[in-house]
Write a protein that holds these residues in place. Sequence first.
Motif, PDB file in Angstrom:
ATOM      1  N   LYS A 116      -2.387 -25.862  38.564  1.00 16.02           N
ATOM      2  CA  LYS A 116      -1.694 -27.085  39.052  1.00 16.02           C
ATOM      3  C   LYS A 116      -2.074 -28.023  40.059  1.00 16.02           C
ATOM      4  CE  LYS A 116       3.357 -27.734  38.943  1.00 16.02           C
ATOM      5  NZ  LYS A 116       4.480 -27.068  38.916  1.00 16.02           N
ATOM      6  N   LYS A 117      -3.024 -27.288  40.970  1.00 16.09           N
ATOM      7  CA  LYS A 117      -3.738 -28.290  42.139  1.00 16.09           C
ATOM      8  C   LYS A 117      -4.660 -29.045  41.547  1.00 16.09           C
ATOM      9  CE  LYS A 117      -2.495 -24.908  45.717  1.00 16.09           C
ATOM     10  NZ  LYS A 117      -3.355 -23.924  46.611  1.00 16.09           N
ATOM     11  N   ALA A 118      -5.557 -28.477  40.799  1.00 15.22           N
ATOM     12  CA  ALA A 118      -6.767 -29.084  39.720  1.00 15.22           C
ATOM     13  C   ALA A 118      -6.260 -30.356  39.233  1.00 15.22           C
ATOM     14  CB  ALA A 118      -7.348 -28.205  39.008  1.00 15.22           C
ATOM     15  N   PHE A 119      -4.838 -29.916  38.523  1.00 12.55           N
ATOM     16  CA  PHE A 119      -4.326 -30.922  37.751  1.00 12.55           C
ATOM     17  C   PHE A 119      -3.996 -32.337  38.502  1.00 12.55           C
ATOM     18  CE2 PHE A 119      -0.747 -33.410  36.049  1.00 12.55           C
ATOM     19  CZ  PHE A 119      -0.924 -33.437  34.595  1.00 12.55           C
ATOM     20  N   GLN A 162      -5.510 -39.076  39.393  1.00 13.62           N
ATOM     21  CA  GLN A 162      -5.766 -39.930  40.404  1.00 13.62           C
ATOM     22  C   GLN A 162      -4.634 -40.802  41.055  1.00 13.62           C
ATOM     23  OE1 GLN A 162      -9.055 -40.317  42.152  1.00 13.62           O
ATOM     24  NE2 GLN A 162      -8.652 -38.158  41.240  1.00 13.62           N
ATOM     25  N   ASP A 163      -3.613 -41.193  40.129  1.00 15.37           N
ATOM     26  CA  ASP A 163      -2.610 -42.243  40.366  1.00 15.37           C
ATOM     27  C   ASP A 163      -1.608 -41.502  40.857  1.00 15.37           C
ATOM     28  OD1 ASP A 163      -1.629 -41.554  37.984  1.00 15.37           O
ATOM     29  OD2 ASP A 163      -1.805 -43.559  37.068  1.00 15.37           O
ATOM     30  N   LYS A 164      -1.607 -40.152  40.966  1.00 19.93           N
ATOM     31  CA  LYS A 164      -0.248 -39.280  41.064  1.00 19.93           C
ATOM     32  C   LYS A 164       0.932 -39.601  40.403  1.00 19.93           C
ATOM     33  CE  LYS A 164      -3.433 -37.670  44.134  1.00 19.93           C
ATOM     34  NZ  LYS A 164      -4.096 -36.678  43.660  1.00 19.93           N
ATOM     35  N   SER A 165       0.654 -40.021  39.301  1.00 21.40           N
ATOM     36  CA  SER A 165       2.051 -40.311  38.477  1.00 21.40           C
ATOM     37  C   SER A 165       2.667 -38.977  37.666  1.00 21.40           C
ATOM     38  CB  SER A 165       1.276 -41.270  37.305  1.00 21.40           C
ATOM     39  OG  SER A 165       0.345 -40.456  36.491  1.00 21.40           O
ATOM     40  N   GLY A 166       1.866 -37.861  37.854  1.00 20.29           N
ATOM     41  CA  GLY A 166       2.515 -36.826  37.057  1.00 20.29           C
ATOM     42  C   GLY A 166       1.702 -36.639  35.737  1.00 20.29           C
ATOM     43  N   PHE A 167       1.044 -37.637  35.435  1.00 22.06           N
ATOM     44  CA  PHE A 167       0.246 -37.521  34.165  1.00 22.06           C
ATOM     45  C   PHE A 167      -1.039 -37.788  34.384  1.00 22.06           C
ATOM     46  CE2 PHE A 167       4.878 -38.770  33.477  1.00 22.06           C
ATOM     47  CZ  PHE A 167       5.254 -37.927  32.606  1.00 22.06           C
ATOM     48  N   ILE A 168      -2.009 -37.131  33.335  1.00 24.85           N
ATOM     49  CA  ILE A 168      -3.267 -37.547  33.230  1.00 24.85           C
ATOM     50  C   ILE A 168      -3.464 -38.489  32.170  1.00 24.85           C
ATOM     51  CG2 ILE A 168      -5.818 -36.847  32.857  1.00 24.85           C
ATOM     52  CD1 ILE A 168      -4.755 -34.124  34.222  1.00 24.85           C
ATOM     53  N   GLU A 169      -3.784 -39.754  32.511  1.00 25.01           N
ATOM     54  CA  GLU A 169      -4.087 -40.935  31.457  1.00 25.01           C
ATOM     55  C   GLU A 169      -5.367 -40.773  31.145  1.00 25.01           C
ATOM     56  OE1 GLU A 169      -2.738 -41.510  34.510  1.00 25.01           O
ATOM     57  OE2 GLU A 169      -0.609 -41.830  34.163  1.00 25.01           O
TER      58      GLU A 169
END
Length: 129
Positions: A44-47, A52-59
Motif C-alpha cells: 500500500k505504501k508503494a502504491f 504521484q498526484d495522490k488521487s488514490g488511483f494510478i493513472e
Amino acid sequence: MSFAGLNDADVAAALAACTAADSFNHKAFFAKVGLASKSNDDVKKAFYVIDQDKSGFIEEDELKLFLQNFSASARALTDAETKAFLADGDKDGDGMIGVDGEEYSFWNFGAFFQQQDMHVPCKSLQSQM
C-alpha cells in the motif's frame, strides 16, 4: 539502491531484463524483484508513492514511469507495455488502478501470483517504507 528491502542484485537483474522497448512484463518483473513477499502495508505504501498526484488511483501516465520507481535512470514503459500493465490491474475498466477493493488485490502481489500460472527515485520510496 534498494526498494523496501528488495535485493539490489534482483532489482538490477529485473531492470536489465527489460531495457529494450516492449520487453517489460509486469508479472515477470514482480517475480524477479521479490514483490510477492511484501506485506500488504508495504504494498500500500508503494502504491501511494507510485500514485504521484495522490488521487488514490494510478493513472496511465503514472504507470508509464513505473520502472523509474526502482531506478531513476530506468526507461519509461512503451505505450503498449503501459496499456497491458493497466489492463491487467484495471478491474472496473475506468482506466485507473485503485488501491481499495478488487483493484487493490492487483497490488497485493502475493495474492496476484497465487491467481497467475512512480516517477520517484528509489531513495524516496525507501523513506516511505
